[in-house]
Write a protein that holds these residues in place. Structure first.
Motif, short mmCIF file in Angstrom:
data_model
loop_
_atom_site.label_atom_id
_atom_site.label_comp_id
_atom_site.label_asym_id
_atom_site.label_seq_id
_atom_site.Cartn_x
_atom_site.Cartn_y
_atom_site.Cartn_z
N LEU A 91 -123.02 -1.63 23.57
CA LEU A 91 -121.69 -1.13 23.89
C LEU A 91 -120.68 -1.33 22.76
N LYS A 92 -121.15 -1.88 21.65
CA LYS A 92 -120.29 -2.13 20.48
C LYS A 92 -119.09 -3.00 20.81
N GLN A 93 -119.27 -3.95 21.73
CA GLN A 93 -118.19 -4.88 22.09
C GLN A 93 -118.20 -6.05 21.10
N VAL A 94 -117.06 -6.29 20.50
CA VAL A 94 -116.94 -7.39 19.54
C VAL A 94 -116.27 -8.56 20.24
N PRO A 95 -116.92 -9.74 20.25
CA PRO A 95 -116.34 -10.90 20.95
C PRO A 95 -115.09 -11.41 20.24
N ASP A 96 -114.14 -11.91 21.03
CA ASP A 96 -112.92 -12.48 20.45
C ASP A 96 -113.15 -13.95 20.11
N TYR A 98 -112.00 -16.70 21.48
CA TYR A 98 -112.29 -17.56 22.63
C TYR A 98 -113.75 -17.44 23.05
N SER A 99 -114.29 -16.25 22.98
CA SER A 99 -115.70 -16.05 23.31
C SER A 99 -116.59 -16.80 22.32
N LEU A 100 -116.26 -16.68 21.04
CA LEU A 100 -117.06 -17.38 20.02
C LEU A 100 -117.02 -18.89 20.22
N VAL A 101 -115.85 -19.42 20.54
CA VAL A 101 -115.74 -20.86 20.82
C VAL A 101 -116.61 -21.22 22.02
N GLY A 102 -116.60 -20.39 23.05
CA GLY A 102 -117.44 -20.63 24.22
C GLY A 102 -118.91 -20.62 23.88
N TYR A 103 -119.32 -19.69 23.02
CA TYR A 103 -120.73 -19.62 22.62
C TYR A 103 -121.14 -20.88 21.88
N VAL A 104 -120.27 -21.35 20.99
CA VAL A 104 -120.56 -22.57 20.24
C VAL A 104 -120.68 -23.76 21.20
#
Length: 122
Positions: A91-96, A98-104
């Motif tokens: 879907l070509k959704q780029v995480p923001d 906050y999302s990246l922090v959550g993934y980490v």
């Protein structure tokens, strides 16, 4: 709750059945007030999503039956990571940020839990 039910001899299929019934019943009011007919393609996608969800639900129910929640729940959150990857690829959704922090955090806690369990076993 799933672990306790499993210890008491409740079959995983019964747990999944009641979970699914509750999930379906909880959306009936929304369906009643906002019903729109689906196309055949949407019906197909819905059925496929249901089959995949059922497989995942049986798997996670089995895991929670045989192991403590503290050892499994962190890995259950990997669904967030898979959703992010699939959203990006298809879907070509780029995480923001906050999302990246959550993934980490999710990956970090999973790794920490893995290392802790490895030390306990040794």
């Amino acid at each position: 709750c799933v672990r306790q039910l499993g210890k008491q001899g409740v079959v995983g299929a019964k747990i999944v059945f009641f979970f699914s019934c509750f999930s379906c019943l909880s959306v009936v009011p929304y369906l009643f007030f906002n019903y729109q007919p689906m196309t055949m393609q949407q019906v197909f996608y819905l059925l496929m999503a249901g089959l995949m969800a059922a497989g995942g639900q049986f798997s996670i129910t089995s895991a929670y039956t045989y192991a403590p929640a503290k050892e499994i729940s962190v890995y259950d959150y990997t669904q967030v990571l898979f959703a992010a990857v699939l959203g990006f690829v298809f879907l070509k959704q780029v995480p923001d940020v906050y999302s990246l922090v959550g993934y980490v955090i999710i990956i970090g806690v999973a790794f920490w839990n893995f290392q802790r369990q490895k030390k306990i076993q040794n």
